[in-house]
Design a protein around this motif. Structure first.
Motif, mmCIF file in Angstrom:
data_model
loop_
_atom_site.group_PDB
_atom_site.id
_atom_site.type_symbol
_atom_site.label_atom_id
_atom_site.label_comp_id
_atom_site.label_asym_id
_atom_site.label_seq_id
_atom_site.Cartn_x
_atom_site.Cartn_y
_atom_site.Cartn_z
ATOM 1 N N ASN A 134 5.952 -2.224 3.167
ATOM 2 C CA ASN A 134 5.849 -1.280 2.058
ATOM 3 C C ASN A 134 7.372 -1.797 1.608
ATOM 4 N N ILE B 66 2.354 -0.218 -5.541
ATOM 5 C CA ILE B 66 1.323 0.171 -5.022
ATOM 6 C C ILE B 66 0.180 -1.390 -6.371
ATOM 7 N N HIS C 164 0.639 -1.032 -0.459
ATOM 8 C CA HIS C 164 -0.058 -0.048 -0.347
ATOM 9 C C HIS C 164 0.509 1.197 0.312
ATOM 10 N N ARG C 165 2.088 1.405 0.118
ATOM 11 C CA ARG C 165 3.179 2.146 0.207
ATOM 12 C C ARG C 165 4.190 1.989 -0.494
#
Length: 242
Positions: free
Chosen positions: A100, A66, A34-35
């Protein structure tokens, strides 16, 4: 009995830690990214690229992480793609414990700016041609004249690297002009004279002699006395007065 009990407790604790790590990694690998964090490590010194440039490289390919499953993200492939940018020297990409993607980038370090009939470009500290950035220009010695790229990445590169690593000459030499016969003239920052180096043969010895001349003779006669300082001939400094 106490020793046996201690060993059993230690083994159980070790097994628990291993199981926890495996379980946590499994959950992360099953998760989705997500990051993406990007760090340009030398951005305080130069600004050839920034975070958005790095992300843009990935967004135009299928490598943008992502919303991709972590297990499907190949960090080595991402590294190779980013490293293909001619302004980037090194790349390190890895998955963080929180799931991440972290990208660390180091920019190339130029040592010389070249203007020639074959274009305008930098030579980096590894002797490779580096494109000019429209965003940022760095303060370096400028080389112009009859410069082929093969000459720029060999003899001219070695001389530029010498200047960069030498405190005195790094501050003194401003321009390098290359004649068609590959002989070289230098323009200093201080003094209204030109330095005719000749070829790059024995350039370190020639520059050492010139530095000694600066230290011993120039204080007596002044910076404005000579028009040309000729270093072409071995172990000689021939000066032409104004």
């Amino acid at each position: 009995m106490k020793k046996i009990l201690s060993v059993i407790v230690a083994v159980m604790l070790f097994c628990y830690l291993v199981f926890s790590v495996i379980l946590m990694n499994g959950k992360e690998e099953d998760g989705v990214c997500h990051r993406v964090t990007v760090v340009v490590k030398d951005s305080a010194d130069r600004h050839f690229i920034d975070r958005q440039d790095v992300l843009s490289i990935l967004k135009h390919t299928s490598l943008y992480p992502i919303n991709q499953r972590l297990r499907d993200i190949n960090t080595e492939t991402i590294e190779r793609k980013i490293a293909g940018n001619e302004l980037i020297d090194r790349v390190n990409v890895y998955k963080t414990p929180s799931g991440n993607i972290h990208i660390e980038v180091t920019q190339k370090t130029p040592v010389l700016r070249v203007f020639s009939t074959q274009g305008s470009y930098y030579i980096d500290e590894r002797g490779h041609i580096m494109p000019v950035s429209l965003r940022y220009a760095t303060y370096l010695p400028i080389a112009s004249g009859n410069i082929e790229k093969s000459f720029a990445t060999t003899e001219l590169y070695k001389f530029a690297l010498f200047l960069q690593k030498h405190d005195f000459w790094n501050n003194q030499i401003e321009q390098i002009y290359v004649y068609p016969n590959k002989e070289v003239e230098l323009i200093p920052r201080v003094g209204d004279h030109r330095i005719f180096l000749g070829s790059f043969d024995d350039f370190r010895e020639k520059m050492d002699h010139l530095q000694l001349f600066y230290e011993q003779a120039i204080p007596k006669v002044g910076w404005e006395k000579y028009r040309i300082i000729n270093l072409k001939y071995k172990n000689q400094i021939v000066c032409t007065k104004k």
